[in-house]
Design a protein around this motif. Structure first.
Motif, short mmCIF file in Angstrom:
data_model
loop_
_atom_site.label_atom_id
_atom_site.label_comp_id
_atom_site.label_asym_id
_atom_site.label_seq_id
_atom_site.Cartn_x
_atom_site.Cartn_y
_atom_site.Cartn_z
N GLU A 1 0.83 -1.21 0.00
CA GLU A 1 0.00 0.00 0.00
C GLU A 1 0.86 1.25 0.00
OE1 GLU A 1 -4.15 1.32 2.08
OE2 GLU A 1 -2.64 0.40 3.36
N GLY A 2 2.04 1.16 0.62
CA GLY A 2 2.93 2.32 0.68
C GLY A 2 3.45 2.76 -0.67
N THR A 3 3.41 1.86 -1.66
CA THR A 3 3.87 2.23 -3.00
C THR A 3 2.73 2.27 -4.01
OG1 THR A 3 4.47 -0.09 -3.37
CG2 THR A 3 6.23 1.40 -2.73
N ALA A 4 1.50 2.15 -3.54
CA ALA A 4 0.37 2.03 -4.45
C ALA A 4 0.19 3.26 -5.33
CB ALA A 4 -0.91 1.77 -3.66
N GLY A 5 0.61 4.42 -4.85
CA GLY A 5 0.41 5.64 -5.62
C GLY A 5 1.51 5.96 -6.60
N ALA B 1 -5.94 -12.44 -18.21
CA ALA B 1 -6.08 -10.98 -18.22
C ALA B 1 -7.28 -10.52 -17.41
CB ALA B 1 -6.18 -10.48 -19.66
N SER B 2 -8.39 -11.23 -17.51
CA SER B 2 -9.59 -10.80 -16.77
C SER B 2 -9.39 -10.97 -15.27
CB SER B 2 -10.81 -11.61 -17.23
OG SER B 2 -10.64 -12.99 -16.94
N GLU B 3 -8.69 -12.04 -14.87
CA GLU B 3 -8.40 -12.25 -13.45
C GLU B 3 -7.41 -11.21 -12.95
OE1 GLU B 3 -8.93 -17.07 -13.00
OE2 GLU B 3 -7.14 -16.28 -14.01
N THR B 4 -6.43 -10.89 -13.76
CA THR B 4 -5.46 -9.84 -13.38
C THR B 4 -6.16 -8.51 -13.18
OG1 THR B 4 -3.64 -10.94 -14.55
CG2 THR B 4 -3.40 -8.59 -14.11
N ARG C 1 -8.46 -4.41 -6.82
CA ARG C 1 -8.50 -4.48 -5.36
C ARG C 1 -7.12 -4.33 -4.72
NH1 ARG C 1 -13.59 -4.01 -3.06
NH2 ARG C 1 -15.11 -5.19 -4.28
N VAL C 2 -6.15 -5.04 -5.27
CA VAL C 2 -4.83 -5.15 -4.63
C VAL C 2 -3.84 -4.24 -5.34
CG1 VAL C 2 -2.97 -6.74 -4.03
CG2 VAL C 2 -5.35 -7.53 -3.96
N PRO C 3 -3.03 -3.49 -4.60
CA PRO C 3 -2.10 -2.55 -5.24
C PRO C 3 -1.03 -3.25 -6.08
CG PRO C 3 -2.29 -2.12 -2.87
CD PRO C 3 -2.95 -3.43 -3.12
N VAL C 4 -0.64 -2.58 -7.14
CA VAL C 4 0.60 -2.89 -7.84
C VAL C 4 1.66 -1.96 -7.25
CG1 VAL C 4 1.83 -2.80 -10.04
CG2 VAL C 4 -0.52 -3.66 -9.95
N SER D 1 -8.00 -8.84 3.77
CA SER D 1 -8.96 -7.99 4.48
C SER D 1 -8.56 -6.52 4.45
CB SER D 1 -9.14 -8.47 5.92
OG SER D 1 -7.94 -8.33 6.66
N GLU D 2 -7.28 -6.25 4.31
CA GLU D 2 -6.82 -4.86 4.24
C GLU D 2 -7.33 -4.15 2.99
OE1 GLU D 2 -4.65 -2.84 6.38
OE2 GLU D 2 -5.68 -4.35 7.61
N PHE D 3 -7.63 -4.92 1.94
CA PHE D 3 -8.04 -4.33 0.66
C PHE D 3 -9.45 -4.76 0.25
CE2 PHE D 3 -3.36 -5.00 0.48
CZ PHE D 3 -2.99 -3.66 0.52
N ASP D 4 -10.19 -5.35 1.21
CA ASP D 4 -11.53 -5.85 0.88
C ASP D 4 -11.46 -6.71 -0.38
OD1 ASP D 4 -14.26 -6.23 1.10
OD2 ASP D 4 -14.79 -4.39 0.04
N ALA D 5 -10.51 -7.64 -0.38
CA ALA D 5 -10.18 -8.39 -1.59
C ALA D 5 -10.39 -9.89 -1.45
CB ALA D 5 -8.73 -8.10 -1.99
N THR D 6 -11.30 -10.31 -0.58
CA THR D 6 -11.51 -11.75 -0.41
C THR D 6 -12.03 -12.40 -1.68
OG1 THR D 6 -13.73 -11.29 0.49
CG2 THR D 6 -11.92 -11.57 2.08
#
Length: 266
Positions: free
Chosen positions: A90-94, A116-119, A125-128, A211-216
């Motif tokens: 999350e610290g590098t998400a921006g 591709a659709s799964e990515t 939800r999850v940061p790159v 849970s940090e990214f509501d990504a279940t």
């Protein structure tokens, strides 16, 4: 990373080889990211000697491997590992991470069977962001206060190949840590591994992080990614350890993975 280490009082020296300049940038970034997290630190990089291909770090003091903990202490530490990884990513998400920015290459999840659709669903939800690249339980230590010490954020060629990637979806490090509970173990441990317990630890890790990214919703993709990384990792045993031992480890690891699959892994 080459594991040649030498301690000098309150510092230690590590040989990095030809990638030292890139590694220097990586370990400094990781130090900045972990410094903002509660009860988490890394080996602070002090100075680089580029001609000698080595980096000086602070000496970390008395530390124990994550997996030396037992019971609730281990559960708590694994939960905090998930939160720590989420904090790093999350610290590098921006930060900019498209091809036009020149910031760096992103690890393609497609290489591990994530389409591709799964990515796209994962990226929603999850940061790159920051890519540790060797995110397994052996690179998580605990100090006498049970605070986490995360080390060696240098991409493993055995996991992700020789081409270096600067960024990745956070699920790449998450899946690597997850699979390591099952297959990144010593030979004798593979003979008597408590697969159910290791899967419980993996579930704790995933719950904590996602849970940090509501990504279940992407949990299934992470499990498949974990299995794919594990499959690639164990396939390298015969070429990076003694050939006979490597083949035995490969066979035993496949047995562990089959047992885990019967219990819902991947």
């Amino acid at each position: 990373m080459n594991k040649i280490l030498r301690r000098y009082d309150d510092e230690f020296l590590k040989f990095h080889g030809p990638s030292v300049r890139r590694d220097w940038q990586q370990v400094r970034a990781f130090d900045r990211l972990t410094s903002n997290l509660p009860r988490v630190r890394t080996a602070k990089p002090l100075r680089a000697e580029f001609e000698e291909q080595r980096i000086w770090y602070e000496w970390l003091g008395k530390l124990s491997p994550l997996m030396s903990l037992r019971g609730e202490k281990l559960d708590d530490a694994v939960w905090r590992v998930g939160k720590a990884l989420a904090g790093v990513h999350e610290g590098t998400a921006g930060l900019p991470h498209d091809a036009r920015s020149g910031f760096g290459k992103i690890l393609p999840l497609e290489e591990f069977g994530i389409d591709a659709s799964e990515t796209a669903a994962i990226d929603a939800r999850v940061p790159v962001g920051f890519f540790h690249g060797d995110c397994w339980h052996g690179n998580v230590l605990v100090d006498t206060n049970h605070d986490l010490v995360l080390i060696d954020p240098i991409q493993s060629p055995w996991l992700f190949g020789r081409e270096r990637f600067d960024l990745a979806s956070g699920v790449a490090d998450l899946a690597t840590m997850h699979m390591s509970f099952l297959v990144s173990v010593k030979l004798m441990q593979l003979l008597r591994l408590d697969v159910e317990r290791r899967l419980e630890l993996g579930d704790l890790l995933l719950d904590s992080y996602l849970s940090e990214f509501d990504a279940t919703a992407v949990r299934g993709c992470v499990l498949r990614l974990s299995r794919a990384i594990a499959t690639k990792y164990i396939s390298t045993y015969p070429v990076r350890v003694n050939a006979l031992v490597g083949r035995v480890k490969l066979l035993l690891s496949r047995r562990v993975m089959a047992d885990a699959a019967a219990k819902g892994f991947g």
